[in-house]
Write an enzyme that holds these catalytic residues in place. Structure first.
Site, PDB file in Angstrom:
ATOM      1  N   THR A  52      26.288  -5.324 -18.302  1.00 13.08           N
ATOM      2  CA  THR A  52      27.362  -4.677 -19.062  1.00 13.08           C
ATOM      3  C   THR A  52      28.367  -4.005 -18.129  1.00 13.08           C
ATOM      4  O   THR A  52      29.583  -4.150 -18.296  1.00 13.08           O
ATOM      5  CB  THR A  52      26.753  -3.590 -19.984  1.00 13.08           C
ATOM      6  OG1 THR A  52      25.575  -4.124 -20.550  1.00 13.08           O
ATOM      7  CG2 THR A  52      27.696  -3.178 -21.069  1.00 13.08           C
ATOM      8  N   LYS A  63      20.917   5.310  -9.672  1.00  8.36           N
ATOM      9  CA  LYS A  63      20.361   6.667  -9.478  1.00  8.36           C
ATOM     10  C   LYS A  63      18.962   6.623  -8.871  1.00  8.36           C
ATOM     11  O   LYS A  63      18.608   7.455  -8.034  1.00  8.36           O
ATOM     12  CB  LYS A  63      20.326   7.403 -10.820  1.00  8.36           C
ATOM     13  CG  LYS A  63      19.422   6.739 -11.820  1.00  8.36           C
ATOM     14  CD  LYS A  63      19.764   6.967 -13.258  1.00  8.36           C
ATOM     15  CE  LYS A  63      19.058   5.904 -14.087  1.00  8.36           C
ATOM     16  NZ  LYS A  63      19.591   5.691 -15.391  1.00  8.36           N
ATOM     17  N   GLY A 101      27.059   8.937 -15.785  1.00 10.98           N
ATOM     18  CA  GLY A 101      27.960   7.825 -16.122  1.00 10.98           C
ATOM     19  C   GLY A 101      29.389   8.035 -15.692  1.00 10.98           C
ATOM     20  O   GLY A 101      29.705   8.079 -14.507  1.00 10.98           O
ATOM     21  N   GLY A 116      20.503   0.902 -28.308  1.00 11.53           N
ATOM     22  CA  GLY A 116      20.628   0.534 -26.894  1.00 11.53           C
ATOM     23  C   GLY A 116      20.831   1.714 -25.968  1.00 11.53           C
ATOM     24  O   GLY A 116      21.233   1.541 -24.823  1.00 11.53           O
ATOM     25  N   GLU A 129      16.350   3.683 -22.066  1.00  6.96           N
ATOM     26  CA  GLU A 129      16.006   2.762 -20.987  1.00  6.96           C
ATOM     27  C   GLU A 129      14.959   1.779 -21.526  1.00  6.96           C
ATOM     28  O   GLU A 129      14.350   2.013 -22.574  1.00  6.96           O
ATOM     29  CB  GLU A 129      15.396   3.544 -19.814  1.00  6.96           C
ATOM     30  CG  GLU A 129      16.309   4.591 -19.203  1.00  6.96           C
ATOM     31  CD  GLU A 129      17.387   4.004 -18.299  1.00  6.96           C
ATOM     32  OE1 GLU A 129      17.107   3.039 -17.579  1.00  6.96           O
ATOM     33  OE2 GLU A 129      18.511   4.528 -18.310  1.00  6.96           O
ATOM     34  N   ASP A 180      14.505  10.191 -16.074  1.00 10.05           N
ATOM     35  CA  ASP A 180      15.884   9.742 -15.834  1.00 10.05           C
ATOM     36  C   ASP A 180      16.750  10.947 -15.429  1.00 10.05           C
ATOM     37  O   ASP A 180      17.484  10.891 -14.436  1.00 10.05           O
ATOM     38  CB  ASP A 180      16.421   9.090 -17.116  1.00 10.05           C
ATOM     39  CG  ASP A 180      17.894   8.742 -17.026  1.00 10.05           C
ATOM     40  OD1 ASP A 180      18.212   7.746 -16.357  1.00 10.05           O
ATOM     41  OD2 ASP A 180      18.712   9.463 -17.607  1.00 10.05           O
ATOM     42  N   LYS A 210      18.748  11.995 -11.607  1.00 13.89           N
ATOM     43  CA  LYS A 210      20.146  12.426 -11.478  1.00 13.89           C
ATOM     44  C   LYS A 210      20.208  13.824 -10.870  1.00 13.89           C
ATOM     45  O   LYS A 210      21.060  14.111 -10.019  1.00 13.89           O
ATOM     46  CB  LYS A 210      20.831  12.382 -12.853  1.00 13.89           C
ATOM     47  CG  LYS A 210      20.883  10.958 -13.432  1.00 13.89           C
ATOM     48  CD  LYS A 210      21.205  10.959 -14.915  1.00 13.89           C
ATOM     49  CE  LYS A 210      21.193   9.552 -15.506  1.00 13.89           C
ATOM     50  NZ  LYS A 210      21.209   9.537 -16.959  1.00 13.89           N
TER      51      LYS A 210
END
Ligand code: HSE
Length: 433
Positions: free
Chosen positions: A14, A107, A136, A189, A192, A203, A207
């Protein structure tokens, strides 16, 4: 006009496809802006036949991204494969060993290998840019690495996982239970591939590890992060927090303390009227507390093709314009070793929920255990309820500032007293500027 910048792009999912489309669609604008064209020279992706909405017929295809990084005729390697090990690590290593700059959104790669890769880049006279790796599209890396350089940072914290924030928001606003809202997040979506990576706080921890290094000029240390996910947050916690004037968010916090740097990811109660509390849904937000600027808050989309591509493009344009910054903001030899502050020394307020047997002396025993551990209470509320095991009294305590060690010891003593019907629940409260 300078010669074009030749780019090698590994990963056409994507984000990668979005980057390729935008580079093609805004080609003239970018050329005017930086005085040279940017050309996608080589790509690597699993499926050649997929229509990605961009003409890649004149681009060299590599089945192996490591070969692309090592051999293609390129000036810049863009890694959008993902994963801390395997081809992502091997291809980035290969590009840096050639002295090529690397742009990545990865990351996990940086959280695990960031310091080693920064050293490799420095040895080969090049750098790694990674705006898309944290939150992001929010330009937090550039803000911390460049715009806040003159400041001393005392704390960086934020909402770094959109899936958790979406889930907590839906639970609070719609009263939807945890399992249902997790299924929704997966269908949309957001989550993860393995949702435990999101809801378990991992996650956000990846970061945070990167932000900590930029904030304090120290080495990245993922393993030292205290991590607690949102799995145990119930609708009842959310409602009680709301009654008390708080909202529950999964916060990632890195903070300088007297004993070192505290890194933690956990569900957190924050005042409902704060700007951070109003960050809802998949939106991310990062706050930085500094000496000169005070507190600054950036909020925006933390994931998604176009938003993440925006961050990748900003890095590509910087490379094309010849701008270089050390990977972690300073020369690697100046990075401080990470000095960990233990979680037991964490200081703050606590929300504690106990399911207590409704019997003589239970409430008094709880109050005594708190006092034994020097915990001062801001409020204590008891409500009687009928329960399948007999009458119970949910007791909600809000403490004044205390330490994690004191709370843990007090709760252990309360448990030993034998009045509890369930395991105690505890949520940390964060003070905001
Ligand atoms: N799963 C991540 C999130 C996506 O929910 O924020 C971006 O890292």
């Amino acid at each position: 006009m300078d010669r074009p910048l030749k780019l090698g792009l590994a990963g056409l999912g994507t984000v990668g496809a979005s980057v390729a489309r935008i580079l093609a669609g805004r080609r003239e604008h970018f050329t005017d802006m930086i005085g040279r064209a940017i050309t996608v020279r080589a790509v690597s992706a699993r499926d050649r036949s997929r229509d990605r909405g961009v003409d890649l017929s004149n681009v060299e295809w590599f089945d192996d991204p490591v070969r692309l990084a090592a051999e293609a005729d390129i000036d810049l390697f863009v890694e959008l494969i993902g994963g801390a090990e395997g081809v992502a690590l091997a291809s980035v290593t290969a590009a840096l060993e050639r002295g090529l700059p690397v742009v990545t959104a990865n990351k996990a790669l940086l959280a695990h290998h960031g310091v080693a890769l920064a050293r490799l880049a420095e040895r080969h006279g090049t750098t790694i840019l990674f705006e898309a790796a944290v939150a992001g599209g929010i330009p937090i890396i550039k803000t911390m690495r460049e715009s806040l350089r003159g400041n001393a940072v005392s704390r960086v914290f934020g909402i770094l996982n959109g899936t958790c924030n979406y889930m907590l928001t839906r639970m609070e606003h719609e009263g939807v239970d945890f399992d249902t809202v997790l299924r929704e997040a997966q269908a949309l979506g957001y989550a993860e591939a393995d949702p435990t990576f999101d809801i378990g706080g991992f996650d956000a921890a990846h970061k945070l590890a990167i932000l900590t290094s930029l904030a304090f000029g120290c080495e990245i240390d993922l393993d030292s992060i205290f991590i607690e996910g949102i799995e145990s947050i119930s609708l009842e916690d959310i409602r009680t927090a709301s009654d008390l004037g708080y909202r529950i968010k999964l916060l990632a916090v890195a903070q300088r303390t007297e004993t070192g740097i505290e890194q933690r990811v956990h569900p957190t109660m924050i005042p409902a009227d704060s700007a951070l509390a109003r960050v809802d849904g998949v939106t991310n937000a990062v706050a930085v507390d500094t000496d000169l600027l005070g507190s600054v808050l950036l909020a925006g989309p933390g994931a998604g093709g176009a938003a993440t591509a925006s961050a990748v493009l900003s890095d590509i344009l910087d490379v094309a314009a010849g701008k270089t910054v050390p990977t972690l903001g300073i020369a690697c030899e100046k990075l401080q070793p990470y000095r960990r502050a233990r979680m037991r020394a964490h200081e703050g307020g606590y929300y504690i929920r106990l399911q207590v047997a409704d019997e003589v002396g239970a409430f008094a025993a709880i109050a005594r255990r708190m006092a034994d551990n020097m915990i001062s209470l801001e409020s204590i509320v008891q409500r009687r309820k009928d329960h399948e095991d007999g009458p119970v009294a949910p007791v909600i305590l809000i403490t004044h500032e205390t330490t994690e060690a004191a709370v843990r010891e007090a709760l252990e003593a309360v448990r030993r007293d034998g009045h509890l019907r369930e395991e105690p629940r505890m949520i940390r409260i964060e003070t905001l500027a």
